[in-house]
Write a protein that holds these residues in place. Structure first.
Motif, short mmCIF file in Angstrom:
data_model
loop_
_atom_site.label_atom_id
_atom_site.label_comp_id
_atom_site.label_asym_id
_atom_site.label_seq_id
_atom_site.Cartn_x
_atom_site.Cartn_y
_atom_site.Cartn_z
N VAL A 116 0.86 -1.19 0.00
CA VAL A 116 0.00 0.00 0.00
C VAL A 116 0.89 1.23 0.00
N SER A 117 0.37 2.32 -0.57
CA SER A 117 1.09 3.59 -0.54
C SER A 117 0.08 4.73 -0.43
N ILE A 118 0.57 5.93 -0.18
CA ILE A 118 -0.31 7.09 -0.01
C ILE A 118 -1.03 7.42 -1.31
N HIS A 119 -2.33 7.72 -1.22
CA HIS A 119 -3.10 8.14 -2.38
C HIS A 119 -2.55 9.48 -2.89
N PRO A 120 -2.41 9.66 -4.21
CA PRO A 120 -1.84 10.91 -4.75
C PRO A 120 -2.58 12.16 -4.29
N ASP A 121 -3.90 12.05 -4.04
CA ASP A 121 -4.71 13.22 -3.66
C ASP A 121 -4.88 13.36 -2.15
N PHE A 122 -4.18 12.55 -1.36
CA PHE A 122 -4.35 12.57 0.10
C PHE A 122 -3.75 13.84 0.69
N ILE A 123 -4.55 14.52 1.56
CA ILE A 123 -4.08 15.71 2.30
C ILE A 123 -4.11 15.37 3.78
N PRO A 124 -2.96 15.37 4.46
CA PRO A 124 -2.93 15.01 5.88
C PRO A 124 -3.86 15.91 6.71
N ASP A 125 -4.69 15.30 7.51
CA ASP A 125 -5.64 16.03 8.36
C ASP A 125 -5.88 15.21 9.62
N THR A 126 -5.22 15.60 10.71
CA THR A 126 -5.29 14.81 11.95
C THR A 126 -6.70 14.78 12.54
N GLU A 127 -7.54 15.74 12.18
CA GLU A 127 -8.90 15.77 12.75
C GLU A 127 -9.78 14.68 12.16
N THR A 128 -9.59 14.35 10.90
CA THR A 128 -10.46 13.34 10.27
C THR A 128 -9.91 11.93 10.38
#
Length: 826
Positions: A116-128
């Motif tokens: 698995v790897s990070i999705h290209p459109d992923f934006i880190p958001d600790t709240e969600t």
């Protein structure tokens, strides 16, 4: 309400016998069904996706693990598929998991080694992110990819699949390779006018504004109005790329108009499967009298028997008969499978069929990426739910799609060796397997070929199959004139030009002068078949295989065609120091280069494995040859297989003797088939074609049979030999190959196994012997051949053979020996 504890037998894509029992969680008791994909733990740490094969209440005598997760809401494999897989497993002496492994598209399989790897459109958001999601994404920010086993360790948890599945759906992560694109639909951008400009007054103001300040943007807007048919009742959606091309505007201009709020951009999911609309009706096909008679005989034959063999000469119009027959089954709301021996044939046939059936055609083969194959699979499942007819066209892998209402199977070029899977287990023959698949569906089978296999022709002659002949070419065109160029005679006269007789060259030049095309056949790729020292006869060989290295000039490397090992060519013999090291033999690469010098005005291309590796390379080659952008096509056996070109007048077979002198009981049959098939590419439209066969043995009976187009002569001589020496179709063959890196251990192992088998089947065991290539990829090989009468109880004998092999493998000293089984070897 379910009260009994339910268990499931799960098939895993592993070369292990049988199925594996897992416990079904009570919460899923009402939701589980046969053919569904599930996630299970196998062993201590491994995770696999498997298929539910059976649901039962039998309590096992051992502790069972629970199914971890259910991947599907509906089944992806039906019960008829499982029956088919079981037959392949039993008949070809393989495991059910091995069948599953080749049958399911890659995108439908999952294992703990999957990354698995990070999705290209992923934006880190600790709240969600949840705590566990945060741990995974944080680890992936540091390391580009993780296996599911590594994720399990990070979380200190076994049951991670629900979490992984949820993160994929939220587009936090992607599964590399298998599921990466499958989870991300293919999208296309469309453009629409902002709502505020849809009223005539505001649109007029926009026109005036752009006319004075941004004329380029005005042109884009006018192009949009035109394409979308803005002022008509039937407006049309506009693709972004279509708008840019029509207005000849750059992407920055369109982007600027989107930023200003003139346009809005939106995305639509589109199919990866290319299709075209229907252009003609099947009723428009005009049959010749011979085709009409053959079609009526086929229809009658399929009423009387389940399979019919169509023996039709090259260019006789077999494809048109197939099309008419397909239509008759589509009219009955049935599915049709059209099998081709390999991908090389598909592009021409697809185009011909799509003209008549449009979007009802689905193509399935290995050059498609995993997502395209999964999409075809899902389309077949949709056809099952909606009871829709559909046509699948493809090579042997197309057998494994989820058919639900199969009515007809067409096996084109049924003699072809490519129908046999030879590398991986199960080593099945797609022609024979297709006949059993049709039997399961109570469907009919039509086998077609200009040069049928001896086995199929024997079955037709003995009334197991129906039999129909088509002896003349469509439109009354004559079969090509076949001429011989005697290499021995021309060599004595010194009229040979490198590897080309003066006879062949003069005919090629004449064809080119008349703007006609030429096909040259040489069943060897590469530049030269070997490098050889003229002084001591040293030949460079592969370090891992017992074969000489082939020279590829384009890469300037000597390469092994078995393991890929390569070295730079040498100019001095390492054994005797001589500089008399020369290239011997010739392949397609050398022909292409030499002819470019001899025929400087000709446009020459080659068709072999080296030039057709790309997804679209083969289709482009065929298209260029069809549109006459190529004058001379040089090819390996790819050019022999059913290709239909209008303007080919000369076909040259450069070295017939290589095919005739192969140490195999099928060499005569195969040489005849290959030469007849490549000959059939000549003169298919208009003027009669010519075929020139270069050979040292012009009197050889196989060559005489090809010259006279005398299949019966070839059949009669070969069937007599097969009967006398106990070969198919009179006897069944099973080949057992043993491999080991230690040659001495292999010799002892092969002798012990052969001795054990002789006790079981006295007088039916040949070997063990080294095959023609005794070492491949550092493994020495020994072969044992079993010959059995056709009336023997095959299932029982196979069971006993497997038992003997299991006992043999249980011996500690032979644990390293690899054993492969090949039923009906080709």
């Amino acid at each position: 309400m379910q009260t009994e504890t339910l268990f499931a037998e799960i098939v895993l894509p592993l070369p292990l016998p049988g199925t594996f029992t897992y416990r079904i969680p009570v919460a899923f008791s009402e939701k589980v069904f046969v053919g569904q994909r599930v996630i299970v733990q196998f062993g201590r740490k491994k995770i696999y996706s498997g298929l539910v094969y059976e649901i039962h209440t039998r309590v096992p005598q051992f502790e069972t693990k629970y199914i971890l997760e259910f991947l599907d809401q509906e089944r992806v494999v039906n019960t008829l598929q499982f029956s088919f897989w079981k037959w392949i497993s039993d008949y070809y002496m393989s495991e059910l998991g091995e069948v599953m492994n080749i049958a399911l598209p890659v995108a439908m399989k999952l294992a703990s080694e999957t990354k698995v790897s990070i999705h290209p459109d992923f934006i880190p958001d600790t709240e969600t992110l949840s705590d566990r999601e945060f741990l995974i994404t944080e680890a992936l920010m540091i390391q580009p990819s993780l296996t599911l086993t590594e994720v399990s360790k990070i979380l200190s948890a076994q049951n991670i699949m629900p979490l992984i599945k949820g993160m994929i759906e939220k587009q936090y992560i992607v599964i590399e390779e298998e599921l990466k694109e499958r989870q991300k639909p293919k999208l296309e951008n469309y453009i629409r006018l902002n709502e505020q400009y849809k009223e005539e007054g505001s649109l007029k103001d926009l026109f005036d504004s752009l006319q004075s300040r941004a004329f380029k943007q005005l042109e884009v807007l006018m192009a949009y109005i035109s394409i979308s048919k803005f002022y008509s009742a039937e407006t049309k959606e506009v693709k972004k790329i279509e708008l840019q091309e029509s207005s000849k505007a750059s992407s920055s201009i369109v982007a600027s108009m989107i930023k200003k709020g003139i346009f809005e951009v939106y995305s639509k999911e589109i199919s990866r499967i290319k299709s075209q609309s229907k252009e003609k009706n099947v009723e428009d096909i005009v049959f010749s009298d011979a085709q009409n008679t053959a079609f009526e005989q086929i229809e009658q034959g399929l009423l009387e028997r389940n399979a019919v063999l169509l023996h039709g000469v090259t260019g006789s119009g077999k494809t048109e008969i197939y099309i008419r027959l397909i239509q008759s089954y589509i009219d009955q709301n049935k599915q049709v499978l059209y099998l081709l021996p390999e991908i090389a044939l598909s592009s021409q046939i697809i185009n011909r069929l799509q003209v008549y059936f449009g979007e009802m055609i689905g193509v399935y083969h290995s050059r498609f990426n995993p997502q395209e194959r999964a999409e075809i699979w899902n389309k077949m499942l949709e056809c099952e739910r909606k009871s829709k007819p559909f046509i699948i066209l493809g090579p042997r892998s197309a057998l494994f799609l989820p058919y639900s209402n199969l009515g007809l199977v067409i096996i084109d070029e049924e003699h072809d060796l490519s129908y046999k899977q030879s590398d991986l287990s199960p080593r099945y023959n797609a022609r024979d397997a297709a006949i059993y698949l049709a039997h399961l569906h109570k469907a009919k089978v039509l086998l077609g070929s200009a040069t049928p296999s001896l086995e199929s022709y024997y079955n037709a002659r003995h009334a197991k199959y129906g039999f129909v002949e088509l002896k003349e070419r469509y439109g009354g065109i004559q079969l090509p004139e076949i001429l011989i160029a005697d290499i021995k005679k021309e060599s004595r006269r010194k009229t040979m030009h490198s590897h080309y007789s003066s006879f062949l060259l003069s005919h090629i030049k004449e064809a080119l002068k008349n703007n006609e095309q030429v096909i040259l056949f040489q069943n060897r790729r590469g530049f030269s078949t070997r490098l050889e020292c003229s002084n001591c006869n040293w030949i460079p060989t592969c370090r891992s295989c017992d074969v000489s290295l082939i020279y590829h000039k384009y890469q300037n490397r000597l390469k092994c065609h078995y393991c890929g090992y390569s070295i730079k060519p040498v100019d001095r013999c390492p054994v005797c120091g001589s500089q008399e090291v020369h290239m011997k033999g010739f392949g397609t690469e050398k022909i292409e280069e030499e002819l470019s010098v001899m025929l400087p005005e000709a446009r020459i291309k080659r068709m072999d494995l080296d030039t057709t590796r790309g997804k679209f390379a083969l289709g482009k080659l065929i298209s260029d040859f069809e549109s006459r952008k190529i004058d001379v096509l040089v090819g390996t056996q790819m050019v022999t297989k059913g290709l239909d070109f209008d303007n080919v007048r000369i076909v040259g077979i450069l070295n017939a003797d290589n095919m005739l002198n192969f140490p195999d009981f099928r060499s005569y049959e195969r040489a005849f088939q290959m030469m007849s098939q490549v000959s059939g590419r000549a003169g298919r439209k208009g003027k009669r074609g010519k075929v020139i066969i270069q050979t040292f043995t012009p009197w050889h009976q196989a060559i005489r049979d090809v010259m006279e187009n005398n299949y019966i002569s070839m059949y009669q001589s070969q069937i007599l030999e097969r009967r006398n020496f106990y070969y198919p179709p009179f006897f069944r063959l099973i080949e057992i190959k043993l491999k080991d890196k230690d040659n001495e251990r292999l010799v002892h192992a092969a002798n012990d196994l052969a001795k054990s088998l002789r006790e079981l089947l006295p007088g039916r065991i040949l070997g063990p012997e080294y095959p023609m290539i005794p070492k491949i990829r550092d493994y020495y090989i020994k072969s044992i051949l079993i010959k059995m009468e056709r009336n023997i109880k095959l299932g029982e004998v196979k069971g006993e053979i497997r038992r003997k092999i299991f006992q043999f493998k249980s011996t500690m000293k032979y644990r390293s020996v690899i054993i492969t089984l090949d039923v009906d070897p080709q």
